[in-house]
Structures are given as structure tokens and as C-alpha cells.
Design an enzyme around this catalytic site. Structure first.
Site, mmCIF file in Angstrom:
data_model
loop_
_atom_site.group_PDB
_atom_site.id
_atom_site.type_symbol
_atom_site.label_atom_id
_atom_site.label_comp_id
_atom_site.label_asym_id
_atom_site.label_seq_id
_atom_site.Cartn_x
_atom_site.Cartn_y
_atom_site.Cartn_z
ATOM 1 N N HIS A 166 -20.387 23.438 -6.886
ATOM 2 C CA HIS A 166 -20.799 22.320 -7.532
ATOM 3 C C HIS A 166 -20.021 21.163 -7.686
ATOM 4 O O HIS A 166 -20.250 20.165 -8.205
ATOM 5 C CB HIS A 166 -21.249 22.539 -8.770
ATOM 6 C CG HIS A 166 -20.448 22.877 -9.937
ATOM 7 N ND1 HIS A 166 -19.495 23.984 -9.943
ATOM 8 C CD2 HIS A 166 -19.594 21.991 -10.860
ATOM 9 C CE1 HIS A 166 -18.751 23.934 -11.001
ATOM 10 N NE2 HIS A 166 -18.773 22.872 -11.385
HETATM 11 C C1 UD1 Z 1 -20.130 19.296 -15.549
HETATM 12 C C2 UD1 Z 1 -18.790 19.617 -15.643
HETATM 13 C C3 UD1 Z 1 -17.978 20.471 -14.798
HETATM 14 C C4 UD1 Z 1 -18.513 21.710 -15.160
HETATM 15 C C5 UD1 Z 1 -20.084 21.789 -14.870
HETATM 16 C C6 UD1 Z 1 -20.752 23.109 -14.910
HETATM 17 C C7 UD1 Z 1 -17.521 17.259 -16.113
HETATM 18 C C8 UD1 Z 1 -17.004 16.083 -15.764
HETATM 19 N N1 UD1 Z 1 -18.118 18.057 -15.487
HETATM 20 O O1 UD1 Z 1 -20.287 19.227 -14.220
HETATM 21 O O2 UD1 Z 1 -16.589 20.571 -15.371
HETATM 22 O O3 UD1 Z 1 -18.017 22.676 -14.069
HETATM 23 O O4 UD1 Z 1 -20.754 20.753 -15.842
HETATM 24 O O5 UD1 Z 1 -22.017 23.026 -14.642
HETATM 25 O O6 UD1 Z 1 -18.122 17.178 -17.567
HETATM 26 N N2 UD1 Z 1 -28.407 18.287 -13.917
HETATM 27 C C9 UD1 Z 1 -29.518 18.471 -14.001
HETATM 28 N N3 UD1 Z 1 -29.722 19.427 -15.314
HETATM 29 C C10 UD1 Z 1 -28.693 19.570 -16.138
HETATM 30 C C11 UD1 Z 1 -27.709 19.273 -16.084
HETATM 31 C C12 UD1 Z 1 -27.305 18.193 -14.862
HETATM 32 O O7 UD1 Z 1 -30.456 18.486 -13.262
HETATM 33 O O8 UD1 Z 1 -29.295 20.216 -17.145
HETATM 34 C C13 UD1 Z 1 -27.943 17.252 -12.902
HETATM 35 C C14 UD1 Z 1 -28.084 15.958 -13.023
HETATM 36 O O9 UD1 Z 1 -28.329 15.301 -12.017
HETATM 37 C C15 UD1 Z 1 -26.592 15.339 -13.147
HETATM 38 C C16 UD1 Z 1 -25.841 16.559 -12.207
HETATM 39 O O10 UD1 Z 1 -26.656 17.741 -12.412
HETATM 40 O O11 UD1 Z 1 -26.318 14.030 -12.891
HETATM 41 C C17 UD1 Z 1 -24.559 16.443 -12.725
HETATM 42 O O12 UD1 Z 1 -24.607 16.821 -14.222
HETATM 43 P P1 UD1 Z 1 -22.991 16.332 -14.926
HETATM 44 O O13 UD1 Z 1 -23.053 16.957 -16.352
HETATM 45 O O14 UD1 Z 1 -22.801 14.835 -14.737
HETATM 46 O O15 UD1 Z 1 -21.680 17.373 -14.110
HETATM 47 P P2 UD1 Z 1 -21.753 18.631 -13.489
HETATM 48 O O16 UD1 Z 1 -21.712 18.453 -12.154
HETATM 49 O O17 UD1 Z 1 -22.896 19.482 -14.244
#
Ligand code: UD1
Length: 376
Positions: free
Chosen positions: A214
Site C-alpha cells: 500500500h
Molecule cells: C496510512 C498511513 C500509513 C499506514 C497506513 C495503513 C499516513 C501518512 N499513512 O496510509 O503509514 O501504513 O495508513 O493502512 O498516515 N481509504 C479508504 N477507507 C479508509 C481509509 C482510507 O477508502 O478507511 C482510502 C482513501 O481513498 C484514502 C486512501 O485510502 O485517501 C489512503 O488513506 P490515507 O489515510 O491517506 O493513507 P494510507 O495509505 O491508508
């Protein structure tokens, strides 16, 4: 004392659960769970609360989605107001996600003491959003709880005064130790029933590769995703692959038109994001794990499972030096498969546990906090 324990994203929940239990057992401590809402889906958040025995969050800030700056800013605005109203005696943050940094800045601006659990980890790669979160959080923390020796060395180099730093071990391993038996009781076939694609025939305990991926540096561009597809194709010729796909990776596969190819790969079972217990079961029964996660490097070291980490550097060097982790800087499929073949051929490391990865880290944190704040 009122402790605000901040959780936001998936890797936070299994770290705060044992701390919450330890605080609840300590006379004079009140543990308040604040969920920033960075992760908001049932599968990325809610299921962890149920499985880890965490109570419903006392406060939910709803700050999910958007760019990293928007996320961080939304958490700060909502938490500032809450902290001013509720006046916690301590803000406790874990790990290195955007919610960790946002809460740390609010704590210091509101004059609230700040504790960081999993302090001192450094990958040396400032292009990683988590590396900035780690450096900035540690630079303003009053109490720094460290999970492995490298963290002690990093903080000393950065000039953090010794009296703020405590070597306590790994709180995520507390959850693993606590829930391992419960996870073992699950059935692999039940987990596979939830698959998004693929055939479960031939997937047997001890004889599959488990995969997660991811990190933006691997999955936010087409070339990286195409390499990953090829690596899965080649791996699946050797043993079945179970891939628990993160929403970020799924969205990008769809965006670059690769989703159709992914779901049709022979030998691949594509799974949705897994609950804590299901994923622990899958790790404990795998033959090898392929990932770019931070925490999984540690969990596989504890479980003594070979782990191929798709990153050039790690902030958790003890998983490579003591544990069962191999870093892969070069993700050309030929290089990765050569390393995989070496592991499958018996070249895995035996691995030893880093000090204090014993299931009792949260107790040590609670005792230090009690000594610092309750006996004044
Ligand atoms: C975040 C953390 C990362 C961790 C990861 C575990 C930061 C900088 N990164 O990354 O360190 O390893 O979480 O999962 O904080 N999304 C959904 N549903 C959710 C959450 C996210 O659909 O419940 C999608 C959204 O489109 C979002 C994307 O995933 O924009 C990324 O989510 P985000 O929280 O920005 O970062 P992660 O890649 O999950």
C-alpha cells in the site's frame, strides 16, 4: 489523570488496545479514546475496535480523506477545540501516521504533555511521509517510549535528553501475544470465503504466500503496479498467493486499468482488507510474507516467518538484523523471485526476538506514566 489516547489509522488500533487495558487497570488513570477518523471504513477501522476489545471512541473527529495536509489540518482543528474543552493531562500518540503528527502539534500548542509510543524509529528516507511524522513528533514529545535499540541510538544522536527516553519494547507485540490463540482458532476456509476473486482450492495452512502492498512509492504509479502484477504472477507459479488489498492499492489498480488483469491472475486469491484476528491467522499459517508495511515486518519477526519487504530501507532494523525480514530495494521481478526462491529453498533466517518484545510493554508504559504523573 485523564489520558487522551489518539488513534486514526489502521496500524494505531492494535497499539492503543493494550495501552488502554493497562491504563484502565492503573488506579488514578482515565483512558479516553479519541479517533481522528483518518481511516473510517468498517474494514479499516470499526472491525478492529470490536476484535481488539476497544470501547467505542469517546470522541470521533471525522477527519478522513483528502490530501495529507488537509488530513493533518482537519485533525488539528477538531482536536484543538476538543482538547481546550476537555483539558486532558496527557496526550498519547503512537506510531507515525498523519494523525500522530497532528495530535502532537495540538498537544504542544495547548500546553499538554505529550507521550510518543514507538519513538526513535528512522528509515533515513525523508521522501516517506511517515519519516517526517516520526521526526517531527519525537522533536516535540516529552516522553519517548522506544521499541528497539536503534531507536535509542537515533534519539541520542538527535540530542533528546536521556531522562525523556524509555526503552520499553514493542506494544504491537503485546496485541499479538494476547490474541494469537484466538486468531489460531479461526478457519482458513472462512477467511477465504470473503475473497474478491480467485479460487481457494489448493490453499492450505503453511503453504501459501501472504501479501499486502500500500505504500505510495510502490502503488501510486503504473510502473510499480505493473511490477507487482508480474511478481504475483511469478510467485503464484510457485505457491498460492493471498493478497489482502488496501483501498489505496485497489483504487490505483482501477485508475490505471489493471484491476481486470489482477482479478484474473491464476493462483491468486484476492482478499479485502482483513480484520486483526483474520490477518494474524493468515500470517501465522503462511509460508512466506510479501509486504511493504512497517508493522508486519515486526509481527513476522515475532512469528519467525520469512518476510520480503518491498522497501529500500527500514526504520525497524532489528527485524533485519535479528529477525526474519529481508529488504528488497530492487523490485525487478527477477530479483524478487530469486530472493523468494532462496527463501522457499530453505535460506530463511532462524531469527531471534528483539529485547522486550514479550507482551508486557503496555504495562511498562503505564508504570512509567504513573511514576511520572501520579506520584508527584
Ligand atoms: C496510512 C498511513 C500509513 C499506514 C497506513 C495503513 C499516513 C501518512 N499513512 O496510509 O503509514 O501504513 O495508513 O493502512 O498516515 N481509504 C479508504 N477507507 C479508509 C481509509 C482510507 O477508502 O478507511 C482510502 C482513501 O481513498 C484514502 C486512501 O485510502 O485517501 C489512503 O488513506 P490515507 O489515510 O491517506 O493513507 P494510507 O495509505 O491508508
Amino acid at each position: 489523570m485523564k489520558i487522551f489516547s489518539i488513534v486514526g489509522a489502521r496500524p494505531n488500533f492494535m497499539k492503543v488496545a493494550p495501552l488502554h487495558r493497562a491504563f484502565a487497570r492503573t488506579a488514578g488513570m482515565e483512558s479516553v479514546i479519541v479517533h481522528t477518523g483518518q481511516h473510517y471504513d468498517e474494514r479499516m477501522s470499526d472491525i478492529f475496535f470490536r476484535q481488539l476489545g476497544l470501547p467505542e471512541p469517546d470522541f470521533y473527529l471525522g477527519a478522513g480523506g483528502g490530501t495529507h495536509t488537509q488530513q493533518t489540518a482537519k485533525v488539528m482543528l477538531a482536536l484543538e477545540e476538543l482538547a481546550a474543552r476537555e483539558k486532558p493531562d496527557l496526550m498519547l500518540v503512537v506510531g507515525d501516521v498523519n494523525s500522530t503528527l497532528a495530535a502532537s502539534l495540538v498537544a504542544k500548542k495547548e500546553g499538554i504533555p505529550l507521550a510518543h509510543v514507538e519513538a526513535g524509529l528512522r528509515s533515513g528516507d525523508r521522501a516517506m511521509p511517515e519519516e517526517l511524522n516520526r521526526i517531527l513528533t519525537d522533536s516535540v514529545s516529552d516522553l519517548l517510549f522506544v521499541s528497539e535499540m536503534a531507536g535509542m541510538i537515533n534519539l541520542a544522536k538527535e540530542g533528546v535528553p536521556d531522562e525523556r527516553v524509555h526503552f520499553v519494547g514493542n506494544v504491537m507485540i503485546d496485541s499479538l501475544v494476547y490474541f494469537r490463540e484466538k486468531a489460531a482458532a479461526l478457519q482458513l476456509s472462512d477467511i477465504l470465503e470473503q475473497r474478491l476473486s480467485g479460487q481457494p482450492q489448493g490453499v492450505a495452512p503453511g503453504a501459501y504466500a501472504l501479501m499486502t502492498m500500500h505504500r505510495p512509492s510502490n502503488v501510486d504509479h503504473q510502473a510499480g503496479l505493473e511490477q507487482i502484477l508480474q511478481i504475483i504472477r511469478d510467485t503464484a507459479k510457485r505457491l498460492p498467493v493471498l493478497f489482502a488489498i488496501h483501498p489505496r492499492t485497489q483504487k490505483n489498480m482501477e485508475r490505471f486499468g489493471l484491476w481486470g488483469a489482477l482479478v484474473q491472475l491464476p493462483g491468486l486469491c484476492l482478499l479485502p482488507p482483513q480484520g486483526y484476528l483474520q490477518f494474524l491467522h493468515l500470517m501465522d499459517n503462511s509460508q512466506v510474507i510479501i509486504t511493504d508495511s512497517g508493522g508486519i515486518q515486526e509481527e513476522t519477526t515475532y512469528l519467525k516467518k520469512p518476510c520480503l519487504t518491498f522497501r529500500g530501507s527500514t526504520e525497524r532494523p532489528s527485524t533485519v538484523e535479528l529477525g526474519t525480514n529481508f529488504l528488497m530495494q530492487d523490485l525487478s521481478p527477477a530479483k524478487v523471485i530469486a530472493q523468494l526462491d532462496a527463501i522457499l529453498g530453505g535460506q530463511a533466517k532462524a531469527g531471534v526476538l528483539p529485547p522486550f518484545w514479550d507482551g508486557r510493554t503496555a504495562e511498562r508504559v503505564a508504570a512509567i506514566l504513573a511514576g511520572t504523573f501520579l506520584q508527584k
